[in-house]
Write an enzyme that holds these catalytic residues in place. Structure first.
Site, PDB file in Angstrom:
ATOM      1  N   ASP A   1       1.120  -1.116  -0.025  1.00 50.79           N
ATOM      2  CA  ASP A   1      -0.029  -0.041   0.177  1.00 50.79           C
ATOM      3  C   ASP A   1       0.922   1.250  -0.011  1.00 50.79           C
ATOM      4  O   ASP A   1       2.032   1.100   0.373  1.00 50.79           O
ATOM      5  CB  ASP A   1      -1.117  -0.022   1.061  1.00 50.79           C
ATOM      6  CG  ASP A   1      -2.151   0.635   0.935  1.00 50.79           C
ATOM      7  OD1 ASP A   1      -2.418   1.401   0.064  1.00 50.79           O
ATOM      8  OD2 ASP A   1      -3.250   0.404   1.836  1.00 50.79           O
TER       9      ASP A   1
ATOM     10  N   ASP B   1     -10.477   1.958  -3.578  1.00 51.20           N
ATOM     11  CA  ASP B   1     -11.055   1.513  -2.232  1.00 51.20           C
ATOM     12  C   ASP B   1     -12.712   1.706  -2.434  1.00 51.20           C
ATOM     13  O   ASP B   1     -13.330   1.147  -1.389  1.00 51.20           O
ATOM     14  CB  ASP B   1     -10.428   2.703  -1.384  1.00 51.20           C
ATOM     15  CG  ASP B   1      -9.048   2.224  -0.679  1.00 51.20           C
ATOM     16  OD1 ASP B   1      -8.720   1.355  -0.932  1.00 51.20           O
ATOM     17  OD2 ASP B   1      -8.497   3.579  -0.056  1.00 51.20           O
TER      18      ASP B   1
END
Length: 742
Positions: free
Chosen positions: A481, A551
């Site tokens: 990430d 997301d």
């Protein structure tokens, strides 16, 4: 036919062509390179000089005394250089020790190679055999400056694909500075194009935007230190009237993960100049004598049969000749990620409870997300402290991995290695490892700061701590990430001349770290993530076969995100999960069936607490997992067609077709219910016109391929007026049609 790259010695012209495309340029009378043609394949001939357009333009500086028709402002070029008479925006800008910006690069020599060389330090497309492509290297020299430019062109034999990059070498005796070094200059003869962009923001990445070109500058870019949610490093130029299945389009994609610029300039004579490469803002790269600089690669695709043809060329190239390693051709495991189930509030018992249910349902991989390390209970602390939180995981990562693998699952782990929290041991010991200006305050983003990956000691540290965890535990997957953009981009302790290199050197450091880890752990599947789709680009695909595209896990929002992403990227690269409802980003509730029907067209997984589901929902999940296991090879390796755009109406449709055209899976989605409207049909694409196809869940009849493409499937849902239909009614409807050839 192989891939001919032909040099016609008498006319001093190059013709690069395969069965689909031609690219032609030549050495002009001033020894610079003039562009002549790019488009659909034309027959070869000894001399294309009649394609060179020269003409008088008032007040334009000219190359030769007494010849007012030859101006670099007017001719189409392969390399545009600032300061030598081309008054448009130029791709190469060199500052010299005496303050001069003038440079003049003339043809020196060239070579034609079988295959495709690697680009040092940078991701790029590749070949597995030399017969797949040919490469042309053209060397240009500024004799006074002693600087050499190498233009590299690679043409693939079986795809309408040409790649471009530039290497600059300082062969002289003075230091020079690159203030701009774009990878591509493409001059086109007119402006009758519409520009396609993939734009958005967090949670709505890669939405398709289209607009006509106009005189002046139009561009997309990133200055965030990563390719960004806002603009993807891709543009398309399509002719007006081009659709998914008809008309011309040029697609341009930059294999790079940092700041970029894709710019289209239309001059007042309607000539179009396209440039693509590293963004010049914040870029200043000094070259000492003997040093070189390599630009990232641009992939060019030309299609004359519409946007689907362009996208399919990108998909095939990127899936098979950009993605590398063990996982390139493997089917991807069906996973469950605990993030939306627990966020950072979990313990080992909670995690193992979800894992047990996952194993019972047939899921193959459990991924532990953020919150497992240091004192990480909120996002304010512990990034950089990559050791397990023993309060949550008393037996550490190795112990948890062993318990999960004992259940028959593989185990995956989340990292955010490029970031650091002020509340961490790492920051207390190495505050100088952050990108920051020592005498100014830092701007936090998500309560974190960016590590300085231009420093070898930072890369070595991250390599060491991540390797220790990966080697010490049974880990099959890493979610990598990156949750904030860069600010205060300054490398502490470095001389001023280095600071213009920091943005790009950071990306080179990131690539080096990925290269080390993927070589040491070839069996680990790496997935890229950057607050979802903030760094979903071809550069990352070189190291990570798949990426988390957003997301936003809401199925209806994902229709646009996945549709837009498919403009360039293969289905096998798109991380897509079934998440909880009401959805955590939109608060929308959609059926488990619809969520699955959208997520199938990606890598597929789950992001919810399985132990909160009803028995009926668990039964549906078992069916979904069985379906995905049966069809994931087709879904990931088949030919993808966009059929109906979510950007143009209330419905979306797409399909995957086997390469032998014997099996297809069609996804159809209707957002809102319509009342008392007429019958509707969905036309398919790519089928064999003469084959007979059975369409599952319709009736026992067969349909010829030409019927399905020219007439279509009767949708027969609640929009059709058939009130006896067994198809569920209501908003957020989805249906899958499975086609089998006799």
């Amino acid at each position: 036919m192989g891939v001919p790259i032909v040099y016609h010695k008498k006319s001093r012209q190059f013709h690069l062509f395969n069965n689909e495309i031609s690219y032609i340029f030549g050495i002009m009378s001033n020894h610079q390179l003039g562009h002549l043609y790019y488009g659909k394949k034309i027959r070869d001939r000894e001399d294309f000089s009649h394609l060179l357009e020269l003409g008088f333009r008032d007040m334009s500086p000219c190359v030769f005394e007494g010849n007012a028709k030859f101006s670099l402002e007017q001719v189409k070029q392969e390399l545009s250089v600032f300061g030598s008479g081309d008054l448009r925006h130029c791709g190469l800008h060199i500052l010299q020790e005496d303050g001069s910006h003038t440079a003049c690069f003339e043809y020196r020599n060239h070579e034609i190679l079988s295959g495709k060389p690697l680009l040092e330090g940078l991701p790029a497309t590749y070949v597995e055999t030399d017969g797949e492509a040919q490469t042309l290297r053209v060397f240009l020299i500024d004799h006074w400056l002693g600087c050499q430019v190498e233009l590299q062109y690679t043409l693939y034999s079986d795809l309408p694909v040409l790649t471009r990059s530039i290497k600059l070498s300082n062969l002289g005796e003075q230091k020079i500075r690159l203030d701009s070094a774009m990878s591509l200059n493409l001059d086109l003869p007119d402006k009758e194009y519409e520009m396609i962009e993939l734009t958005g923001a967090w949670g709505r990445e890669r939405h398709i935007q289209t607009h006509a070109l106009h005189q002046g500058i139009q561009s997309i870019y990133s200055l965030r230190g990563h390719s960004s949610h806002h603009y993807n490093p891709f543009i398309g130029l399509k002719r007006k009237g081009t659709t998914e299945f008809f008309g011309e389009v040029i697609g341009l994609s930059l294999i790079y993960s940092g700041n970029f610029l894709a710019q289209v300039e239309v001059d007042t004579y309607d000539v179009t100049r396209v440039m693509m490469g590293i963004h010049p803002h914040g870029f200043s790269w000094s070259l000492l004598p003997g040093e070189s600089f390599q630009t990232p690669e641009v992939v060019m695709v030309y299609a004359d049969k519409g946007l689907n043809q362009m996208s399919q060329a990108f998909h095939e190239l990127y899936r098979t000749r950009l993605v590398r390693g063990t996982w390139r051709d493997r089917t991807r495991p069906i996973l469950i990620n605990n993030w939306e189930a627990t966020y950072m509030k979990f313990n080992e018992e909670k995690i193992l409870g979800i894992a047990r249910s996952a194993a019972e349902l047939g899921i193959e991989l459990f991924v532990l997300d953020d919150g497992w390390f240091g004192e990480r209970n909120t996002d304010t602390t512990s990034l950089g402290d990559w050791y397990p939180n023993k309060d949550k995981l008393p037996d550490g990562i190795s112990g948890l991995a062993r318990k999960i693998t004992d259940l028959g699952l593989k185990f995956g782990l989340w990292f955010e290695p490029e970031m650091i929290s002020k509340e961490s041991e790492l920051y207390r010991n190495h505050s100088d490892w952050t990108l920051s200006v020592p005498y100014r305050s830092m701007s936090p983003g998500r309560n974190q700061y960016v590590l300085d990956l231009t420093k070898a000691e930072v890369i070595d540290f991250l390599d060491e701590v991540m390797s220790k965890i990966l080697a010490g535990s049974d880990i099959s997957y890493v979610k990598w990430d990156m949750n904030r953009s860069m600010s205060e981009v300054f490398s502490a302790g470095r001389e001023s001349d280095f600071q213009g290199k920091v943005y790009h050197q950071y990306i080179l450091g990131l690539y080096e770290l990925f290269e080390r880890l993927t070589r040491k752990f070839p069996e680990v599947l790496f997935e890229s993530c950057a607050s979802g789709g903030g760094r979903f680009d071809p550069g990352m695909l070189y190291f990570c076969p798949q990426g988390w595209i957003s997301d936003d896990t809401d199925a209806i929002e994902r229709l646009k995100i996945q549709y837009g992403t498919s403009m360039v990227y293969p289905i096998s690269s798109m991380g897509s999960h079934v998440s909880a409802v009401p959805n955590h980003q939109t608060n929308r509730s959609t059926s488990l069936v619809t969520r699955g029907d959208v997520a199938y067209f990606g890598t597929f997984g789950y992001e919810l607490d399985l132990n909160l589901l009803s028995d009926a929902d668990k039964a549906t999940i078992r069916e979904q997992i069985d379906f995905m296991k049966e069809n994931r090879e087709l879904l990931h390796q088949g030919i993808f067609y966009r059929l109906v755009s979510p950007f143009e109406g209330n419905t979306t449709a797409w399909m995957i077709l086997a390469k032998n055209k014997n099996r297809a899976i069609v996804g159809y989605y209707r957002t809102l219910t319509e009342v008392n409207v007429g019958y509707k049909r969905l036309k398919l694409a790519g089928l064999d016109a003469d084959k007979k196809y059975h369409v599952a869940h319709t009736d026992e009849r067969y349909y010829y391929g030409d019927e399905l493409m020219e007439i279509g499937i009767l949708l027969n849902d609640s929009t059709s007026g058939d009130y006896l239909s067994k198809v569920p009614k209501g908003d957020f409807l989805s249906r899958l049609f499975i086609l089998e050839a006799e």
